[in-house]
Design an enzyme around this catalytic site. Structure first.
Site, PDB file in Angstrom:
ATOM      1  N   LYS A 224     -11.145  23.310 -19.543  1.00  0.00           N
ATOM      2  CA  LYS A 224     -12.629  22.858 -19.177  1.00  0.00           C
ATOM      3  C   LYS A 224     -13.040  24.487 -19.581  1.00  0.00           C
ATOM      4  CE  LYS A 224     -14.016  22.863 -14.168  1.00  0.00           C
ATOM      5  NZ  LYS A 224     -13.357  22.044 -13.185  1.00  0.00           N
ATOM      6  N   GLU A 230      -3.798  31.848 -22.769  1.00  0.00           N
ATOM      7  CA  GLU A 230      -2.603  30.626 -23.330  1.00  0.00           C
ATOM      8  C   GLU A 230      -3.435  29.403 -24.363  1.00  0.00           C
ATOM      9  OE1 GLU A 230      -3.185  30.931 -19.677  1.00  0.00           O
ATOM     10  OE2 GLU A 230      -0.875  31.344 -19.196  1.00  0.00           O
ATOM     11  N   GLY A 285      -8.985  20.920 -12.294  1.00  0.00           N
ATOM     12  CA  GLY A 285      -7.925  20.415 -13.021  1.00  0.00           C
ATOM     13  C   GLY A 285      -7.046  19.410 -12.905  1.00  0.00           C
ATOM     14  N   ARG A 286      -6.667  20.012 -11.996  1.00  0.00           N
ATOM     15  CA  ARG A 286      -4.997  19.139 -12.063  1.00  0.00           C
ATOM     16  C   ARG A 286      -5.533  18.030 -11.223  1.00  0.00           C
ATOM     17  NH1 ARG A 286      -5.671  23.013  -8.433  1.00  0.00           N
ATOM     18  NH2 ARG A 286      -6.245  22.829  -5.989  1.00  0.00           N
ATOM     19  N   GLU A 371      -0.216  23.167  -6.251  1.00  0.00           N
ATOM     20  CA  GLU A 371      -1.359  24.705  -6.590  1.00  0.00           C
ATOM     21  C   GLU A 371      -2.500  23.646  -4.813  1.00  0.00           C
ATOM     22  OE1 GLU A 371      -2.748  25.956 -10.835  1.00  0.00           O
ATOM     23  OE2 GLU A 371      -3.946  23.810 -10.290  1.00  0.00           O
ATOM     24  N   HIS A 402      23.883  12.907 -10.057  1.00  0.00           N
ATOM     25  CA  HIS A 402      25.098  13.268 -10.283  1.00  0.00           C
ATOM     26  C   HIS A 402      24.699  14.472 -10.446  1.00  0.00           C
ATOM     27  CE1 HIS A 402      27.328   8.815 -11.484  1.00  0.00           C
ATOM     28  NE2 HIS A 402      26.171   8.797 -11.540  1.00  0.00           N
ATOM     29  N   LYS A 522      -3.129  36.792 -13.388  1.00  0.00           N
ATOM     30  CA  LYS A 522      -3.993  36.740 -14.627  1.00  0.00           C
ATOM     31  C   LYS A 522      -4.348  38.113 -14.421  1.00  0.00           C
ATOM     32  CE  LYS A 522      -5.833  31.876 -14.767  1.00  0.00           C
ATOM     33  NZ  LYS A 522      -6.985  31.295 -14.635  1.00  0.00           N
TER      34      LYS A 522
HETATM   35  C1  G6Q Z   1      -6.065  22.853 -12.034  1.00  0.00           C
HETATM   36  C2  G6Q Z   1      -6.285  24.662 -12.182  1.00  0.00           C
HETATM   37  C3  G6Q Z   1      -5.433  25.099 -13.606  1.00  0.00           C
HETATM   38  C4  G6Q Z   1      -6.020  24.936 -14.814  1.00  0.00           C
HETATM   39  C5  G6Q Z   1      -6.263  25.535 -15.804  1.00  0.00           C
HETATM   40  C6  G6Q Z   1      -6.371  25.219 -17.390  1.00  0.00           C
HETATM   41  O1  G6Q Z   1      -6.758  22.856 -11.264  1.00  0.00           O
HETATM   42  O2  G6Q Z   1      -7.667  25.024 -12.054  1.00  0.00           O
HETATM   43  O3  G6Q Z   1      -4.443  24.581 -13.998  1.00  0.00           O
HETATM   44  O4  G6Q Z   1      -6.056  23.179 -15.433  1.00  0.00           O
HETATM   45  O5  G6Q Z   1      -5.737  26.392 -15.407  1.00  0.00           O
HETATM   46  O6  G6Q Z   1      -7.596  25.704 -17.223  1.00  0.00           O
HETATM   47  P1  G6Q Z   1      -8.882  25.028 -17.930  1.00  0.00           P
HETATM   48  O7  G6Q Z   1      -9.130  23.573 -18.617  1.00  0.00           O
HETATM   49  O8  G6Q Z   1     -10.283  25.627 -17.711  1.00  0.00           O
HETATM   50  O9  G6Q Z   1      -8.137  26.013 -19.563  1.00  0.00           O
END
Ligand code: G6Q
Length: 561
Positions: A224, A230, A285-286, A371, A402, A522
């Site tokens: 986003k 990463e 994001g989630r 989250e 199990h 972070k």
């Molecule tokens: C989700 C969070 C988080 C995010 C990641 C990736 O709700 O905001 O998990 O999706 O940190 O972020 P980017 O899409 O900006 O790389």
């Protein structure tokens, strides 16, 4: 030491609650009294007294059947939980979310994942602009692109057909796509390979690419912000891997596409912005697996199936928005979680899908739930005086039986379970599916009713062994049953949990849509990385533990032959 990012404390314009906290509410107090009255009741008794309990305490909507009768509740519990939801303004909060009000107060954002699956005929206005046409414009571009890749019209730089798709992202930009791909693999284009890289551990990238031909590989960089450490580190590794073989900078435009809101950064990376698929700051994001973040899903299952998945999401949205609380599946599940956590002191919820394709569903739900609701202050920034988000965890059945089910059956804590099953197998082999489902039903029965010491003895177990073989029972569970796992059912299930999370967050009066908790680590990692990498011995001023760990790491890393 740099000041870590701090949560903003803002007044919530939508907070229609009185100054008294949750535990001061009349419905909460009534529930506390009611809990004392019924906590000693056993599910054996509750079922014995009401022959129709199983049918009565169940509800069906949009093809999902929820049986919640195996919870430690009476009709009065449900009446009071519904009253609590009303007192907490859930009805108004749902309306506010769907209308695009800025209910993510700490980030001052609208929360409109529901607009991602709104039909073209609907209007959702944000800041005076109807966003539905934008959503459908992106979906159409995704569909056109996906089809080109699927039929082999979109070719790699050397003219070879694209056979491999690697989606690079993390968190919300990864967990949804991975889960959806696994869940809908049955519907996927089988002559293509789909892989997902998220971890900044080089092993993730290496293992995903080692046997692939760069000339046949398309990377989707999902971020986003397009600033996530990463993802960008892995994206650069992918670029280098691709260019090593293809040799020509111009190949990047054939082998890399992006899903992002940050056009500038995408262009800077070298991706043709004509091949960028956008989304908006009102998609968390989630909550984004049904946005362009799902491009890999669409390539895998095709636009038709993707649209069916969106229809499933939308059907659950409609149900959540309009069904009375008593018949509302996400609201019932959300309120039962509040009941089990805040009154019975359950700390976790186990999600147990009896469907191998849902093997990543618990992992996906961990982010969605934890989250969202792992928060310690209310919307006004006051410390909460009650437990908020429980730990969600789980594994597909019957594997868990199990291993960890022992603790759920006979451990000292209470672990409410969500069982998820389907009446039709996607891969019918012999009598596998009946065996699978008989295990699901048996587990819910065993958890609820257990087996007393007397019953165990009556079977001939010696007295000394009887306590070990006895099951207390009275362990709560929900059972979700649907006909068959389809793209539509997956949409229904994900939306169900999204709205259950929102229901819980509304009761707890927290912001389910921010995630400040990920910021501190972070920021600290950004400070530490140069200390690990510098050629000269760095001046360390962390605490003594962190300093010693860094020094040891540097010494051993540099000793490598
Ligand atoms: C989700 C969070 C988080 C995010 C990641 C990736 O709700 O905001 O998990 O999706 O940190 O972020 P980017 O899409 O900006 O790389």
């Amino acid at each position: 030491m740099p000041e870590p990012a701090r949560p903003m404390q803002v007044k919530n314009p939508l907070n229609r609650q009185p100054a008294t906290g949750l535990t001061e509410r009349a419905a909460w107090k009534a529930l506390a009294g009611h809990y004392q009255a019924i906590r000693g009741l056993h599910l054996r008794q509750l079922f014995a007294e009401d022959a129709r309990r199983g049918e009565r305490l169940s509800v069906e909507a949009a093809g999902i059947y929820l049986d919640y009768s195996k919870n430690r509740i009476t009709d009065e519990t449900i009446r009071l939980l519904v009253r609590l939801a009303e007192e907490c303004g859930l009805r108004e909060r749902i309306a506010a979310m769907f209308l695009g009000e800025r209910i993510n107060v700490t980030e001052k954002r609208a929360v409109l994942h529901t607009a991602l699956r709104a039909p073209e005929t609907e209007q959702v206005v944000v800041d005076g602009v109807d966003v539905v046409p934008q959503v459908h414009a992106v979906l159409k571009r995704m569909a056109a692109f996906s089809l080109r890749v699927r039929i082999g019209e979109w070719r790699g730089h050397t003219g070879k057909r694209i056979r491999n798709v690697i989606s690079i992202g993390i968190g919300g930009s990864d967990l949804g796509p991975v889960m959806a791909y696994e869940a809908l693999r049955h519907y996927s284009q089988r002559d293509m390979t789909f892989r997902f890289v998220s971890n900044v551990d080089g092993t993730d990238f290496e293992e995903a690419t080692r046997d692939l031909d760069p000339a046949e590989t398309l990377f989707i960089i999902c971020s986003k912000t397009f600033t996530t450490l990463e993802t960008l580190t892995n994206a650069h590794a992918a670029r280098a891997w691709s260019l090593r073989r293809l040799g020509d900078e111009r190949s990047v435009r054939r082998h890399f596409v992006a899903v992002s809101t940050n056009t500038e950064a995408v262009a800077k990376f070298g991706i043709d912005t004509a091949n960028m698929f956008g989304f908006w700051d009102w998609v968390g994001g989630r909550y984004s697996m049904d946005s362009a973040i799902g491009l890999s899903t669409m390539i895998a299952i095709g636009p038709e199936h993707f649209r069916a998945m969106l229809a499933g999401f939308h059907a659950m949205d409609q149900h959540f928005r309009s069904a009375p609380f008593r018949q509302n599946i996400p609201i019932l599940m959300g309120m039962l979680t509040v009941w089990n956590c805040n009154f019975f002191d359950a700390q976790t919820v186990a999600v147990l899908p009896y469907e191998q394709y849902l093997n990543r569903f618990p992992a996906y739900l961990q982010q969605l739930t934890m989250e969202s609701n792992g928060k310690h202050v209310t919307l006004d920034g006051a410390r909460v005086a009650y437990q908020t988000g429980p730990v969600y965890w789980g594994e597909p059945g019957t594997n868990g039986q199990h291993s960890f089910y022992q603790l759920i059956h006979q451990g000292t804590g209470l672990v409410p379970c969500d069982f998820i099953g389907f009446c039709q197998a996607l891969n019918p082999i012999g009598h596998h599916h009946d065996l699978l489902m008989s295990n699901l039903f048996a587990q819910t029965e065993a958890l609820a009713f257990g087996k007393t010491e007397d019953e165990v003895r009556a079977e001939g177990t010696p007295g000394w062994l009887a306590p070990h073989r006895a099951f207390e029972g009275n362990r709560p569970s929900n059972t979700l049953l649907a006909e068959r796992l389809t793209p539509e059912t997956l949409g229904l299930l994900v939306a169900l949990y999204e709205h259950s999370v929102f229901t819980q967050g509304t009761i707890w009066n927290i912001d389910s849509y921010d995630q400040w908790g990920v910021e501190l680590g972070k920021a600290l990692a950004q400070r530490t990385a140069p200390e690990l990498e510098s050629a000269d011995e760095p001046q360390l001023d962390h605490d003594s533990s962190t300093n010693a760990l860094i020094r040891r790491y540097r010494r051993l890393r540099n000793a490598r032959t």
